[in-house]
Design an enzyme around this catalytic site. Structure first.
Site, short mmCIF file in Angstrom:
data_model
loop_
_atom_site.label_atom_id
_atom_site.label_comp_id
_atom_site.label_asym_id
_atom_site.label_seq_id
_atom_site.Cartn_x
_atom_site.Cartn_y
_atom_site.Cartn_z
N GLU A 146 27.23 37.12 46.32
CA GLU A 146 26.79 37.66 45.52
C GLU A 146 27.57 37.43 44.23
O GLU A 146 27.11 37.90 42.88
CB GLU A 146 27.18 39.21 45.73
N HIS A 188 31.45 34.66 48.98
CA HIS A 188 30.78 36.03 48.29
C HIS A 188 29.73 35.26 47.93
O HIS A 188 29.57 34.91 46.67
CB HIS A 188 31.70 36.62 47.51
N CYS A 205 32.20 38.43 54.37
CA CYS A 205 33.61 38.28 54.22
C CYS A 205 33.85 39.34 55.66
O CYS A 205 34.05 38.93 56.71
CB CYS A 205 34.22 38.92 52.89
#
Ligand code: XMP
Length: 516
Positions: A175, A173, A81
């Site tokens: 994660e 993202h 990001c």
């Protein structure tokens, strides 16, 4: 300080989650604050991840730059990001502010051509991937040394990779649980791009969580606050599995603002699970403190404070305890603005925001980096009953924040009855499992009605049902009108004191799910 991967933290809400995802796959990872980036110059590591950030690179005043030694060191880099934006800007690309903030799921398409780093990153995964986005800025122009290796359906840049160096940037993202193959992408970065050997093949959250709990708590005692909801039930199951029943005491504080018969149901469920539970009736205390209070935030603060006092009294009687366990989730933390200096408090969630020092209890919150559906998946793996895992979320302050304005015993009774009719009808009709959360709200508004030959002048009840993934955003549940009118007519017929029923058709944002 040594680590396989250093994560440079620019203030993202997700930095700790990146660390956890790497550790879940047996990779050693250490977080370093962005202003200490230079301290990594002489450290040995296999890769660096640049986190997201609440900052914007499209704003003139933000002048963050990557250190020049990074390029001569030729260390693999993954920018997530804001990290992608930094790489873009550094290498002659362009970052611009988007017209809208993009938040939620998105489908992206990889197109790797001959980009070797991109190929290693995607590995055996399909070119079409569902990912999670949360950003305001976007890459308007990719720098000349990079290839755009993935785009969204709309053609926006979703991932880039350097043409010859082991450097990548992603707009999404990886994660976050909602990036379906995020774990594999991070694993590919660690193993294939950075060359780190891994000890596990697949994300194993439960062993990791159990180990984390054992590491944090050791042989100390935990007081665990449960509500019967998915989060605290999963937390109870995890804590008792990790530590054993003798170290964990589960307590249910009945604040008098639970749903109809809820306390009894929770006691029965825990008894079926074989987890000992102490339920304490503190309703008189809570209701006394809330008397005459109309302001939503004041109500929330009072409930939060009174919960703590109840735990304190419980501790005096049954303690000592060293830890207070809670089923706090990641969205609770985000909305209470405990992450990121720039985040705004939307609502003070009762269970977030720390404990008073005098309590001398440390917090253990095994689910604090998780979203609701991730927690449900863990509950399923722990073999917790399906009905418990399918329960709609219910806020800690309970009906206190569903009775708009002043709370009285009469209003609590009215709302419990109306809510029970709504929820039972949802269950009987099969809509309960299709809706993410539902409940009734009582407004401080009386209106005129007619019942038989009599004029009535009674309270107004609102039905709220929403679809959501994690409560950060929500859409209106599309219940058929004839179902809603049947529920409304039952409420007005059976609950004396309510003569009008409304359906809330507002999404979040701009509204929130709860009314207060
Ligand atoms: P809002 O109203 O912020 O709610 O859109 C988002 C989700 O959070 C729940 N909620 C709470 N849960 N303590 C909780 O445990 C709280 O203080 C609290 N306030 C809101 C709400 O029910 C919804 O699922």
């Amino acid at each position: 300080m040594h680590a396989d991967i250093f994560i440079v933290d620019y203030g993202s809400q997700y930095t700790l989650l990146i660390e956890r995802r790497l550790k879940e796959q047996g990779c050693s990872a250490t977080i370093v604050q962005a202003d200490s980036f230079d301290s990594l110059e002489n450290k040995t590591c296999r890769g660096i991840i640049l986190s997201g950030s609440p900052d914007s690179l499209s704003e003139e005043k933000t002048s963050a730059q990557l250190p020049t030694w990074l390029w001569s060191a030729n260390i693999p880099v993954l920018g997530i990001c804001y990290g992608l934006h930094l790489l873009t800007k550094e290498f002659g690309g362009l970052v611009e502010k988007g017209e809208y903030r993009e938040y939620g799921k998105s489908t992206i398409f990889f197109s790797l051509d001959n980009n070797q780093t991109g190929k290693k990153f995607l590995g055996l995964l399909e070119h079409k991937q569902d990912v999670w986005m949360s950003h305001g800025d976007h890459v308007a122009l990719v720098g000349p040394d990079f290839d755009c290796i993935a785009k969204t359906k709309e053609g926006a840049v979703a991932a880039i990779a350097h043409k010859s160096r082991p450097m990548l940037g992603v707009q999404f993202h990886p994660e976050v649980f909602h990036t379906n193959n995020g774990f594999i992408l991070l694993k590919n970065f660690a193993q294939e791009v950075c060359g780190i050997a891994s000890s596990t093949e697949k994300s194993e959250p439960i062993p990791y969580l159990l180990q984390e709990i054992k590491g944090q708590v050791g042989d100390k005692k935990v007081l665990l606050a449960v509500s019967g909801g998915v989060d605290s039930t999963v937390a109870a199951a995890l804590l008792t599995k990790a530590l054993g029943g003798s170290q964990v005491t589960c307590v249910l504080v009945d604040h008098g603002l639970m749903r109809k018969n809820e306390r009894l149901q929770v006691e029965q469920s825990f008894s079926h699970l074989g987890i000992p539970l102490k339920a304490i009736d503190e309703s008189e205390i809570f209701l006394k403190k809330l008397e005459g209070i109309k302001d939503p935030e004041t109500k929330r603060k009072i409930v939060g404070k009174t919960f703590i006092e109840s735990f304190e009294n419980f501790t005096k009687k049954f303690g000592p305890f060293d830890f207070l366990g809670q089923g706090t989730l990641f969205p609770d933390i985000i909305e209470s603005a405990c992450f990121g200096a720039k985040a705004k408090v939307i609502k003070s969630h009762h269970n977030v925001g720390g404990l008073p020092k005098r309590l001398q209890l440390k917090l253990v919150e095994p689910l604090r980096f998780m979203f609701k559906d991730e927690v449900r998946a863990i509950g399923k793996e722990l073999n917790l009953p399906k009905e418990m895992m399918a329960r709609h979320p219910f806020p800690g302050p309970g009906l206190a924040i569903r009775i708009v304005g002043e709370i009285t015993k009469e209003k609590i009774n009215l709302l419990q009855e109306a809510d029970d009719i709504f929820i039972s009808s949802l269950k009987d009709s099969g809509y309960y499992d299709k809706i993410w959360q539902a409940g009734a709200i009582l407004l401080p508004v009386k209106s005129v009605g007619v019942m038989g030959d009599d004029r009535t002048y009674e309270w107004t009840c609102v039905l709220r049902a929403v679809h959501a993934v994690d409560a950060m955003t929500a859409e209106v549940g599309e219940l058929p009108l004839n179902f809603l009118t049947q529920v409304a007519s039952q409420i007005v017929r059976k609950v004396e004191g309510i003569n009008r029923v409304l359906y809330d058709i507002t999404s979040k944002p701009p509204a929130t799910i709860e009314w207060e």
